[in-house]
Design an enzyme around this catalytic site. Structure first.
Site, PDB file in Angstrom:
ATOM      1  N   LYS A  59       0.812  -1.225   0.000  1.00  0.00           N
ATOM      2  CA  LYS A  59       0.000   0.000   0.000  1.00  0.00           C
ATOM      3  C   LYS A  59       0.844   1.274   0.000  1.00  0.00           C
ATOM      4  O   LYS A  59       2.039   1.246   0.281  1.00  0.00           O
ATOM      5  CB  LYS A  59      -0.999  -0.052   1.156  1.00  0.00           C
ATOM      6  CG  LYS A  59      -2.160  -0.995   0.812  1.00  0.00           C
ATOM      7  CD  LYS A  59      -3.270  -1.009   1.803  1.00  0.00           C
ATOM      8  CE  LYS A  59      -4.392  -1.924   1.260  1.00  0.00           C
ATOM      9  NZ  LYS A  59      -5.361  -2.270   2.294  1.00  0.00           N
ATOM     10  N   ARG A  68      -3.560 -10.196   4.624  1.00  0.00           N
ATOM     11  CA  ARG A  68      -4.035 -10.196   3.231  1.00  0.00           C
ATOM     12  C   ARG A  68      -2.888  -9.687   2.367  1.00  0.00           C
ATOM     13  O   ARG A  68      -2.470  -8.539   2.513  1.00  0.00           O
ATOM     14  CB  ARG A  68      -5.257  -9.279   3.136  1.00  0.00           C
ATOM     15  CG  ARG A  68      -5.909  -9.219   1.768  1.00  0.00           C
ATOM     16  CD  ARG A  68      -7.124  -8.287   1.792  1.00  0.00           C
ATOM     17  NE  ARG A  68      -7.781  -8.234   0.517  1.00  0.00           N
ATOM     18  CZ  ARG A  68      -7.393  -7.455  -0.493  1.00  0.00           C
ATOM     19  NH1 ARG A  68      -6.369  -6.665  -0.357  1.00  0.00           N
ATOM     20  NH2 ARG A  68      -8.063  -7.463  -1.638  1.00  0.00           N
TER      21      ARG A  68
HETATM   22  N1  HH2 Z   1      -7.527  -3.756   0.891  1.00  0.00           N
HETATM   23  C1  HH2 Z   1      -7.905  -3.707  -0.392  1.00  0.00           C
HETATM   24  C2  HH2 Z   1      -9.044  -4.407  -0.817  1.00  0.00           C
HETATM   25  N2  HH2 Z   1      -9.773  -5.146   0.043  1.00  0.00           N
HETATM   26  N3  HH2 Z   1     -10.127  -5.972   2.220  1.00  0.00           N
HETATM   27  C3  HH2 Z   1      -9.783  -6.022   3.517  1.00  0.00           C
HETATM   28  N4  HH2 Z   1     -10.500  -6.753   4.374  1.00  0.00           N
HETATM   29  N5  HH2 Z   1      -8.687  -5.347   3.988  1.00  0.00           N
HETATM   30  C4  HH2 Z   1      -7.906  -4.590   3.180  1.00  0.00           C
HETATM   31  O1  HH2 Z   1      -6.929  -3.969   3.675  1.00  0.00           O
HETATM   32  C5  HH2 Z   1      -8.257  -4.497   1.794  1.00  0.00           C
HETATM   33  C6  HH2 Z   1      -9.410  -5.213   1.347  1.00  0.00           C
HETATM   34  C7  HH2 Z   1      -7.112  -2.911  -1.367  1.00  0.00           C
HETATM   35  O2  HH2 Z   1      -6.083  -3.667  -1.948  1.00  0.00           O
HETATM   36  P1  HH2 Z   1      -6.202  -4.393  -3.365  1.00  0.00           P
HETATM   37  O3  HH2 Z   1      -7.346  -5.358  -3.380  1.00  0.00           O
HETATM   38  O4  HH2 Z   1      -4.898  -4.976  -3.724  1.00  0.00           O
HETATM   39  O5  HH2 Z   1      -6.433  -3.216  -4.396  1.00  0.00           O
HETATM   40  P2  HH2 Z   1      -7.721  -2.645  -5.123  1.00  0.00           P
HETATM   41  O6  HH2 Z   1      -8.694  -2.199  -4.104  1.00  0.00           O
HETATM   42  O7  HH2 Z   1      -7.179  -1.506  -5.958  1.00  0.00           O
HETATM   43  O8  HH2 Z   1      -8.318  -3.733  -5.968  1.00  0.00           O
END
Ligand code: HH2
Length: 286
Positions: free
Chosen positions: A228, A266
């Site tokens: 992040k 995660r």
């Molecule tokens: N972070 C993201 C998405 N979903 N869910 C939980 N429970 N906790 C988190 O910290 C979290 C999440 C964001 O990361 P990512 O899925 O890699 O990116 P994007 O939202 O751009 O798809």
């Protein structure tokens, strides 16, 4: 809460740190956007993460990166359904659906998804709590200030950890009062979701440092720090490190989280995180 059955697997809290592998079936996710839009590529990646040591695969069809535009239910389903149709059969480990939309969650569960990961903590869609309660599936409730679109515009806190604990306490009460089994609730402080970074105040670092305060609510804790922005800010020291240069910082974040009682991390880098956690867990949880 000592253990939780997710799908066919039993998660024994405190015994080791569990890994949730991220699989974004989106064109625009901040880290893996566009890489797994083709269902065959997505299925391959899910199987690869399982082989590398993931305990759960978290499938999402809408980016929640800062400033992201919401997508329609139809579009989100169009992205995730073909992947779910294959992975739920092929994987031995449980599948989580990363969505705040009840229609997407319900369809995913019907296709075999084992749990719901709701970044809005059941706030954005009034029907979500009913789906989670009716299907009796585990759910992640995450703290976020605002919505993905506006959360980084001007977040402010008197005491960031107090606010997160009190918010998640209230969301847990809400869920339980609507029939969700309290033993099936996992809590998440929402790293990067409406948190200050890069201007002297690093809310995300403070959250990691004070993560234990969340344990007072009695539920397992999940943290998603992987790759992040704050990692790019802190590790780049003034320069923002690109997303593919954030592994070391992501592992450091895991280390602090494990020291402070995290149950599930995660991550995008499953292979590296698994090796890292083998040693962390051997030292901390032996
Ligand atoms: N972070 C993201 C998405 N979903 N869910 C939980 N429970 N906790 C988190 O910290 C979290 C999440 C964001 O990361 P990512 O899925 O890699 O990116 P994007 O939202 O751009 O798809």
């Amino acid at each position: 809460m000592k253990e939780l059955k997710i799908g066919k697997r039993i998660f024994r809290w405190g015994k080791r740190t569990y890994i949730m592998g991220v699989l974004n079936v989106t064109p625009d996710s901040f880290s893996d956007g566009g890489r797994f839009l083709n269902p065959d590529d997505a299925v391959k990646r899910a199987l690869e993460m399982q082989a590398q040591g993931a305990d759960i695969i978290d499938i999402g069809g809408e980016s929640s990166r800062p400033g992201a535009e919401p997508v329609s239910v139809e579009e989100e389903l169009r992205r995730v359904v073909p992947v779910l149709e294959e992975v739920c059969d092929k994987l031995d480990i449980p599948v989580s659906i990363d969505t705040y939309k009840s229609e997407v969650a319900e369809k995913a569960i019907e296709l075999g998804a084992d749990m719901v990961n709701d970044i809005s903590a059941l706030r954005f869609d009034p029907n979500m709590v009913k789906v989670v309660a009716d299907y009796d599936v585990p759910v992640v409730l995450m703290h976020m200030k605002g919505t993905p679109r506006d959360m980084q515009l001007n977040p402010s806190y008197d005491d960031v950890m107090h606010e997160i604990v009190s918010f998640l306490h209230d969301r847990k009460q809400f869920a339980v009062s609507h029939g969700v089994d309290e033993h099936k609730i996992i809590l998440d402080p929402g790293i990067g979701f409406g948190k200050r970074t890069g201007k002297g105040i690093e809310d995300n670092c403070e959250i990691l440092r004070r993560l234990k305060e969340l344990k007072v609510l009695g539920n397992p804790v999940l943290v998603g720090a992987s790759r992040k922005t704050f990692i790019g800010n802190v590790c780049g020291e003034g320069e923002q490190l690109p997303v593919n240069e954030r592994l070391e910082g992501s592992l450091a974040a895991i280390a602090v989280a494990v020291m402070n009682g995290v149950d599930v991390v995660r991550v995008h880098d499953v292979k590296e995180s698994k090796r890292f956690l083998r040693l962390m867990d051997r030292v901390i949880r032996w």
